[in-house]
Write an enzyme that holds these catalytic residues in place. Structure first.
Site, short mmCIF file in Angstrom:
data_model
loop_
_atom_site.label_atom_id
_atom_site.label_comp_id
_atom_site.label_asym_id
_atom_site.label_seq_id
_atom_site.Cartn_x
_atom_site.Cartn_y
_atom_site.Cartn_z
N ASP A 42 -3.33 1.15 -5.68
CA ASP A 42 -1.97 1.10 -5.15
C ASP A 42 -1.29 -0.24 -5.45
O ASP A 42 -0.07 -0.35 -5.38
CB ASP A 42 -1.97 1.38 -3.65
CG ASP A 42 -2.92 0.46 -2.88
OD1 ASP A 42 -3.82 -0.14 -3.49
OD2 ASP A 42 -2.74 0.35 -1.65
N THR A 69 0.80 -1.23 0.00
CA THR A 69 0.00 0.00 0.00
C THR A 69 0.83 1.28 0.00
O THR A 69 0.55 2.21 -0.76
CB THR A 69 -0.93 -0.01 1.22
OG1 THR A 69 -1.83 -1.10 1.07
CG2 THR A 69 -1.71 1.28 1.34
N ASP A 109 -3.93 6.12 7.00
CA ASP A 109 -3.01 7.27 7.09
C ASP A 109 -1.99 7.24 5.96
O ASP A 109 -1.66 8.26 5.37
CB ASP A 109 -2.34 7.35 8.47
CG ASP A 109 -1.57 6.11 8.90
OD1 ASP A 109 -0.96 5.45 8.04
OD2 ASP A 109 -1.57 5.79 10.11
N HIS A 142 -8.53 -8.71 2.00
CA HIS A 142 -7.73 -9.41 3.01
C HIS A 142 -8.62 -10.31 3.88
O HIS A 142 -8.20 -11.39 4.31
CB HIS A 142 -7.01 -8.42 3.91
CG HIS A 142 -5.82 -7.77 3.27
ND1 HIS A 142 -4.82 -8.50 2.67
CD2 HIS A 142 -5.46 -6.47 3.15
CE1 HIS A 142 -3.90 -7.66 2.20
NE2 HIS A 142 -4.27 -6.43 2.46
#
Ligand SMILES: [Zn+2]
Length: 544
Positions: free
Chosen positions: A337, A82, A165, A296
């Site tokens: 990503d 990521t 974040d 996931h």
């Protein structure tokens, strides 16, 4: 399925500010630069997932299919995680230049016991630990498009919001007007910054949403073929519909509602800040993390991902409707990503019997312990687990040479290992310039190699071996490999009035910044990518 975003938007919208701010400009020749760049990253939106569902979209993603569609975009580097992935999207640089070589790396100079540094933290903050960290942009070594826009015109504003974040930081960069991410409980930003009213309204609306129990979401008819259970140990996935108990924050995070919340906050910030209505173009980056958490937790081929695809499509549609109502001329790009592929247990049932979990014998702790025994060296010898492996800094120069040679020999002999490259080998490899699907493994490794941060050794697993040793609730499928199922992502550009086309050959996520730069009449020196001509005819959007 269409109810979550409108619900949040109704809570967020400030009616006075929601009114049209500008009349759309009619397309002219040459077309004036857009007033707002909207960059959306859908975490773990693999090219394969896009391919599987693109004919099912009816909402926002269906609209974007009318733009310039590059279904085979590449996060070209080996470390398909990521943080590295997000660091390429709005910098135009490979991780070798962004410095973001992984989500986490080892730095033996830091004071903390485990020596693990997280990509978007400041580990020098006193008292911070790997698990309790201070979010920071200090590790990102290059400017983002938002920074370049601000350098060209200080009136440009840059906003970045995400479910993670690291997504918000890596796309926003070092000079952000607003930066908001979900910390597991609510939306937060850097210490000492004010909370705009629209963010507080988002916090309140999401808190109320999470507090309520959630009934199972409807299953679209086209998802029914996927509605089959897969047993992993003592539990089952594959048939989930996102029902959750009131207050279950983890279930909220791995659900379509968390994307809708980020989009609602983004829409509210666009309205309240009047993005795109100022003297200079603005930029908003949006990181939608739910697809990754859902992948996931449940893999890619169950009802969970199918419902997520339907909900994501509708939520983006709702967001675009808000954008349209502002009247702002915006240029949108949507990408991801990294990719992914499905969980091992279901893959084995679906014609992929060779799929396997990583064997513990590949772990650096085991390999290092064996080398230490053989060479008579006390201590850990090797640090890390898989991927980037570091030689213990306590080793003497002579020991380093022997340990490294022995590690290469042992890793290369393991049946699940595709390659073990030394840092010296990778550093000596020129940055590749050919199309990304033709890159060797060493070249893929080169694109995410930073001599200051990368391991002394890089261990790459063979295709169809997952780094998950033992699956468990919330973690049954992952990515991070140098193989194309993890490297390939869609890249779609859309602007009102733009003539669409499809280019199936490969392009790269590092091409996004020079492409958007050209649309903005902004030179972007130093990028690794190239400008993609968004005009399907003889005109060339790269010439300005
Ligand atoms: Zn990701």
């Amino acid at each position: 399925m269409k109810r979550i975003l409108p619900l949040l938007l109704a809570t967020l919208a400030t009616p006075a500010l929601a009114q049209t701010q500008a009349t759309p400009t009619a397309p002219a020749s040459p077309r004036p630069a857009p007033k707002l760049i909207v960059a959306i990253s859908v975490d773990q939106f693999a090219a394969d997932l896009f391919q599987q569902y693109r004919n099912r979209y009816t909402g926002g993603l269906a609209r974007l299919l009318g733009g310039a569609v590059f279904p085979s975009g590449y996060q070209s580097h080996a470390a398909t995680e990521t943080c590295p992935g997000h660091s390429t999207i709005l910098t135009g640089n490979h991780p070798a230049k962004t410095g973001i070589i992984a989500n986490n790396w080892i730095d033996q100079r830091v004071g903390r016991a485990d020596k693990v540094v997280y990509c978007s933290e400041d580990e020098s903050v006193t008292g911070s630990t790997h698990d309790s960290y201070t979010v920071s942009d200090i590790h990102l070594k290059v400017p983002t498009l938002g920074e370049r826009m601000k350098a060209a015109n200080p009136a440009s504003r840059v906003v970045s919001v995400a479910g993670k974040d690291r997504a918000a930081v890596m796309m926003g960069g070092h000079k952000v007007d607003e930066l908001w991410w979900w910390d597991g409980k609510t939306y937060v930003t850097y210490a000492g910054r004010a909370v705009p009213p629209v963010v507080q309204r988002t916090r309140d609306a999401v808190a109320a949403l999470v507090a309520r129990p959630q009934e199972p979401l409807a299953l679209p008819g086209w998802c029914k073929g996927l509605d089959r259970p897969i047993t992993i140990g003592n539990y089952t996935v594959g048939q989930g519909r996102f029902a959750r108990a009131g207050g279950d924050l983890k279930a909220f995070r791995a659900s379509p509602a968390s994307d809708a919340a980020v989009l609602a906050m983004a829409a509210g910030l666009i309205q309240d800040m009047k993005l795109g209505a100022g003297a200079a173009p603005d930029l908003i980056a949006i990181g939608l993390s739910a697809t990754d958490y859902i992948g996931h937790s449940f893999g890619t081929q169950g009802t969970e991902m199918c419902i997520q695809q339907a909900e994501l499509d509708q939520a983006i549609g709702g967001f675009l409707d808000v954008l349209d109502a502002t009247g702002v001329d915006y240029q949108l790009v949507l990408t991801a990503d990294h990719g992914a592929h499905d969980m091992t247990e279901r893959q084995i049932e679906r014609a992929m019997p060779m799929e396997s979990h990583i064997d513990p014998q590949v772990n650096a702790k085991q390999v290092g312990a064996a080398i230490g025994r053989d060479l008579g060296i006390a201590g850990p010898v090797l640090l890390g687990s898989e991927g980037d492996i570091y030689l213990d800094k306590a080793l003497t120069p002579a020991q380093r040479t022997r340990v490294l040679a022995e590690a290469v020999r042992r890793y290369a002999a393991l049946p699940q290992v595709a390659a073990a490259f030394t840092a010296r080998e990778i550093a000596a490899t020129p940055m590749p310039t050919s199309p990304p699907e033709t890159w060797t493994l060493l070249e893929r490794a080169r694109a995410s190699f930073d001599p200051d941060r990368s391991g002394d050794l890089l261990v790459l697993l063979k295709a169809r071996v997952t780094t998950i040793e033992k699956p468990g609730p919330g973690y049954v499928e992952t990515h991070g490999s140098p193989w194309d199922y993890d490297r390939r992502v869609p890249i779609v550009f859309w602007r009102k009035g733009q003539t669409g086309f499809e280019q199936p050959l490969s392009v790269e996520t590092v091409d996004i910044v020079p492409t958007l730069g050209a649309v903005l009449n902004l030179k972007t020196p130093g990028v690794d990518g190239r400008c993609l001509d968004l005009d399907p005819g003889p005109a060339d959007t790269c010439k300005f």
